[in-house]
Design a protein around this motif. Structure first.
Motif: not given
Length: 287
Positions: A173-177, A261-275
């Motif tokens: 469920k992650v974008s093709f890009e 979902t399970h690959h949330c680091h790719l679906q919420s990149q800005a939030e993940t990298t900020a954390l």
């Protein structure tokens, strides 16, 4: 700055890795991907992290561009901890902060428990320490694991790169890009078809999984601060009553939720990298 390809020689062969290493004494993020993924799982995060940290993104054995283990190895869990330790020894006396997704986080948590004097900080994405199950499952687990080896199938062939990308998109469920780096590193063209690079033995089931008591002892052995990043629609087990009980095992744990979902680091990149940046930067300034 683009990531550079390198290899680290360990006991079984070579671990492939993508690295961003400078001469500066920056904190080093060792970023550990999940099961049947590869270091491409973290590539989309690199532009937001490379100005702040040095980066090492290895492929686990049997994944990505790393060597496969021999025919007699079915990748037992604790061997990953040893593989990780062999890699860390080669990184020298750096301040290393481990960032693990799924399997990578499970392995990293066990390493932090075994080597608390080296662990500066741990970030787990979609994990709360090592997997475990009730003791009364041990016989069923053993039989299922052995049966899975007997019935092991070869890797699936696909007609095109796009077909592989669509297959992973349906699962993750992650974008093709954002999936493209992971799929590009995980697949190869063989004649007119495309095949996954990972070792087919990875798909067999484990013959053993540690008990809840063993997992608790390992988690209680972790001395460094820990950040858990959990997807709002990730594994339900990480958001229920058992997760709350597990969280109590940690000496110093912060839990944050992000969309995905399970690959949330790719679906919420800005939030993940900020954390990640906030957690590691604060730790590094106080150590």
């Amino acid at each position: 700055m683009a990531l550079q390809e390198t290899k680290y020689a360990v006991r079984f062969g070579n671990l492939a890795a993508q690295v961003h290493l400078t001469d500066k004494r920056k904190p080093l993020l060792l970023m550990l991907h999940g099961w049947q993924d590869n270091s491409g799982s973290f590539e989309p995060l690199v532009p937001s992290l490379e100005d702040h940290f040095d980066l090492v993104l290895p492929d686990w054995p049997g994944h990505g561009l790393s060597d496969h283990k021999g025919a007699d190895s079915f990748y037992p869990f604790f061997d990953y901890v040893d593989d990780l330790h062999q890699l860390i020894l080669q990184l020298g006396e750096r301040d290393i902060y481990l960032v693990g997704h799924s399997l990578g986080a499970l392995v990293a948590s066990c390493w932090c428990a075994a080597f608390p004097e080296r662990a500066k900080g741990l970030i787990m994405i979609e994990a709360l320490g090592p997997m475990s199950e009730l003791e009364d499952k041990v016989v069923e687990r053993l039989r299922r694991g052995i049966d899975s080896r007997e019935n092991m199938k070869g890797l699936r062939s696909l007609p095109s790169f796009e077909a592989a990308l669509k297959l992973r998109r349906g699962i993750n469920k992650v974008s093709f890009e954002d999936l493209t780096p992971l799929v590009s590193r995980g697949i190869q063209q063989v004649g007119t078809e495309w095949q996954w690079r990972h070792d087919a033995k990875l798909k067999t089931e484990s013959v053993y999984r540690m008990s809840t008591e063993h997992a608790e002892h390992l988690v209680r052995g972790i001395r460094c601060p820990v950040l858990a990043i959990i997807g709002e629609d990730g594994y339900p087990e990480l958001r229920g009553p058992l997760a709350k009980k597990r969280a109590e095992w940690f000496d110093n744990l912060t839990v944050e939720s992000v969309a995905g979902t399970h690959h949330c680091h790719l679906q919420s990149q800005a939030e993940t990298t900020a954390l990640i940046k906030d957690f590691v930067t604060k730790l590094h300034l106080t150590q």
